[in-house]
Design a protein around this motif. Sequence first.
Motif, PDB file in Angstrom:
ATOM      1  N   ILE A 104     -35.659 -16.714   3.669  1.00 14.30           N
ATOM      2  CA  ILE A 104     -35.735 -15.922   2.448  1.00 14.30           C
ATOM      3  C   ILE A 104     -36.012 -16.852   1.263  1.00 14.30           C
ATOM      4  O   ILE A 104     -35.402 -17.920   1.150  1.00 14.30           O
ATOM      5  CB  ILE A 104     -34.444 -15.096   2.228  1.00 14.30           C
ATOM      6  CG1 ILE A 104     -34.579 -14.205   0.984  1.00 14.30           C
ATOM      7  CG2 ILE A 104     -33.215 -16.005   2.140  1.00 14.30           C
ATOM      8  CD1 ILE A 104     -33.500 -13.127   0.892  1.00 14.30           C
ATOM      9  N   PHE A 105     -36.973 -16.468   0.440  1.00 16.82           N
ATOM     10  CA  PHE A 105     -37.361 -17.282  -0.709  1.00 16.82           C
ATOM     11  C   PHE A 105     -37.194 -16.424  -1.963  1.00 16.82           C
ATOM     12  O   PHE A 105     -37.909 -15.437  -2.146  1.00 16.82           O
ATOM     13  CB  PHE A 105     -38.814 -17.758  -0.568  1.00 16.82           C
ATOM     14  CG  PHE A 105     -39.117 -18.380   0.766  1.00 16.82           C
ATOM     15  CD1 PHE A 105     -38.520 -19.576   1.138  1.00 16.82           C
ATOM     16  CD2 PHE A 105     -39.976 -17.762   1.653  1.00 16.82           C
ATOM     17  CE1 PHE A 105     -38.794 -20.149   2.371  1.00 16.82           C
ATOM     18  CE2 PHE A 105     -40.258 -18.321   2.888  1.00 16.82           C
ATOM     19  CZ  PHE A 105     -39.657 -19.523   3.257  1.00 16.82           C
ATOM     20  N   TYR A 106     -36.258 -16.802  -2.803  1.00 18.67           N
ATOM     21  CA  TYR A 106     -35.938 -16.006  -3.987  1.00 18.67           C
ATOM     22  C   TYR A 106     -36.940 -16.265  -5.100  1.00 18.67           C
ATOM     23  O   TYR A 106     -37.326 -17.411  -5.363  1.00 18.67           O
ATOM     24  CB  TYR A 106     -34.522 -16.336  -4.472  1.00 18.67           C
ATOM     25  CG  TYR A 106     -33.451 -15.954  -3.485  1.00 18.67           C
ATOM     26  CD1 TYR A 106     -33.009 -14.637  -3.377  1.00 18.67           C
ATOM     27  CD2 TYR A 106     -32.885 -16.908  -2.639  1.00 18.67           C
ATOM     28  CE1 TYR A 106     -32.031 -14.284  -2.470  1.00 18.67           C
ATOM     29  CE2 TYR A 106     -31.913 -16.563  -1.711  1.00 18.67           C
ATOM     30  CZ  TYR A 106     -31.485 -15.257  -1.626  1.00 18.67           C
ATOM     31  OH  TYR A 106     -30.522 -14.902  -0.711  1.00 18.67           O
ATOM     32  N   LEU A 107     -37.356 -15.197  -5.761  1.00 12.62           N
ATOM     33  CA  LEU A 107     -38.232 -15.300  -6.930  1.00 12.62           C
ATOM     34  C   LEU A 107     -37.341 -15.223  -8.159  1.00 12.62           C
ATOM     35  O   LEU A 107     -37.047 -14.146  -8.676  1.00 12.62           O
ATOM     36  CB  LEU A 107     -39.266 -14.171  -6.922  1.00 12.62           C
ATOM     37  CG  LEU A 107     -40.114 -14.062  -5.642  1.00 12.62           C
ATOM     38  CD1 LEU A 107     -41.077 -12.894  -5.738  1.00 12.62           C
ATOM     39  CD2 LEU A 107     -40.869 -15.359  -5.370  1.00 12.62           C
ATOM     40  N   GLU A 108     -36.882 -16.382  -8.610  1.00 11.67           N
ATOM     41  CA  GLU A 108     -35.837 -16.438  -9.629  1.00 11.67           C
ATOM     42  C   GLU A 108     -36.354 -16.244 -11.051  1.00 11.67           C
ATOM     43  O   GLU A 108     -35.599 -15.914 -11.947  1.00 11.67           O
ATOM     44  CB  GLU A 108     -35.099 -17.791  -9.549  1.00 11.67           C
ATOM     45  CG  GLU A 108     -34.419 -18.046  -8.197  1.00 11.67           C
ATOM     46  CD  GLU A 108     -33.159 -17.222  -7.993  1.00 11.67           C
ATOM     47  OE1 GLU A 108     -32.892 -16.319  -8.808  1.00 11.67           O
ATOM     48  OE2 GLU A 108     -32.447 -17.482  -7.010  1.00 11.67           O
ATOM     49  N   THR A 109     -37.632 -16.483 -11.271  1.00 11.69           N
ATOM     50  CA  THR A 109     -38.164 -16.418 -12.632  1.00 11.69           C
ATOM     51  C   THR A 109     -39.363 -15.471 -12.692  1.00 11.69           C
ATOM     52  O   THR A 109     -40.001 -15.183 -11.674  1.00 11.69           O
ATOM     53  CB  THR A 109     -38.615 -17.813 -13.115  1.00 11.69           C
ATOM     54  OG1 THR A 109     -39.736 -18.234 -12.320  1.00 11.69           O
ATOM     55  CG2 THR A 109     -37.488 -18.821 -12.991  1.00 11.69           C
ATOM     56  N   ALA A 110     -39.660 -15.009 -13.905  1.00 11.55           N
ATOM     57  CA  ALA A 110     -40.845 -14.170 -14.093  1.00 11.55           C
ATOM     58  C   ALA A 110     -42.106 -14.938 -13.709  1.00 11.55           C
ATOM     59  O   ALA A 110     -43.044 -14.379 -13.126  1.00 11.55           O
ATOM     60  CB  ALA A 110     -40.924 -13.706 -15.547  1.00 11.55           C
ATOM     61  N   GLU A 111     -42.103 -16.246 -14.004  1.00 13.26           N
ATOM     62  CA  GLU A 111     -43.255 -17.091 -13.666  1.00 13.26           C
ATOM     63  C   GLU A 111     -43.485 -17.119 -12.156  1.00 13.26           C
ATOM     64  O   GLU A 111     -44.622 -17.043 -11.688  1.00 13.26           O
ATOM     65  CB  GLU A 111     -43.011 -18.510 -14.179  1.00 13.26           C
ATOM     66  CG  GLU A 111     -44.160 -19.464 -13.960  1.00 13.26           C
ATOM     67  CD  GLU A 111     -45.201 -19.397 -15.057  1.00 13.26           C
ATOM     68  OE1 GLU A 111     -46.286 -19.948 -14.848  1.00 13.26           O
ATOM     69  OE2 GLU A 111     -44.921 -18.789 -16.098  1.00 13.26           O
ATOM     70  N   SER A 112     -42.404 -17.209 -11.384  1.00 14.12           N
ATOM     71  CA  SER A 112     -42.555 -17.272  -9.931  1.00 14.12           C
ATOM     72  C   SER A 112     -43.112 -15.960  -9.380  1.00 14.12           C
ATOM     73  O   SER A 112     -43.874 -15.962  -8.414  1.00 14.12           O
ATOM     74  CB  SER A 112     -41.221 -17.617  -9.264  1.00 14.12           C
ATOM     75  OG  SER A 112     -40.250 -16.627  -9.504  1.00 14.12           O
TER      76      SER A 112
END
Length: 294
Positions: A48-56
């Motif tokens: 699982i790879f979290y998209l922590e920021t709006a940029e990501s």
Amino acid sequence: MLTIVQIFNNNVALIKLNDNRQAIVKGKGIVFQKKKGDQVDVNQVEKIFYLETAESKENLYFLLKDIPIDIVTTTYEIVDVAQKTFGFSVLDYVYITLSDHIYGVYKRIQANDYHESLVPDMHTEYPTEYAIGRKAVEIVSNNLHIQLPNSEVKSIALHFINAQGTPGADKLDESLTTSVNDIVQEILNQNHILRTKENGNYYDRLMVHLQYLVDRLNQSDTHSSAFTESLENSLENSYPSSARIAKEIFDNLQKQLSATLSDNEKLYFIIHIQQLINEQPKNTDINGGIQNGK
């Protein structure tokens, strides 16, 4: 609960967690015969790879326009290992540059048209980045079922050298970015360096590097790192044309932006420009010369 937002293939999906965060999940057959809005069995999640920021999140959708999902998830896995295993913080743009690089290498290997990168060996100065590069080569080989040459360790390491920083901190100043791009493109044009089909990937990668150079200026992150004087001399001796153009860009940016750039930036410019014009080294023992400080 893991709610499906978008299905990429039977093994990969974008999901929403209970706290409304988003992540990419990967697992064999994890979304087979499922649809948007269904739940994912947490026991089937292998990665699982979290998209922590709006940029990501923006980067993910940008990548999916041109790059296969298996390349994208491989890149996310490499960055995840860099952050968690090596404690290495990177700016979000590494997802774009590294995915682009891996996809380019993958296509060249498949077409039997791979040429070893002329990026100099800097493992002594950057041991962590090179350790990440070695692990990345292993991950790519396992995930994409291709054998990457050892030279890819230094190429991938360079991406992490370039992109070191705090995730989510890379917010672009559009006016400064425009100024930087104008300055650099004018110098490139004067030296008859244009974006072509053949050098397009390298040209775009330079533009991305320049965008985040602006951010490093805003953060006053202009410290010199472990590049040695012998490395700089070796690059300049081996790639005199690239070094001349890089120095012109470096000097003009400092003058017109009234800013002080790290000497590292000049060396990055040399490497980027060498890739653009494919300048062959004057000293064929480029890596040996650098390592030995010749």
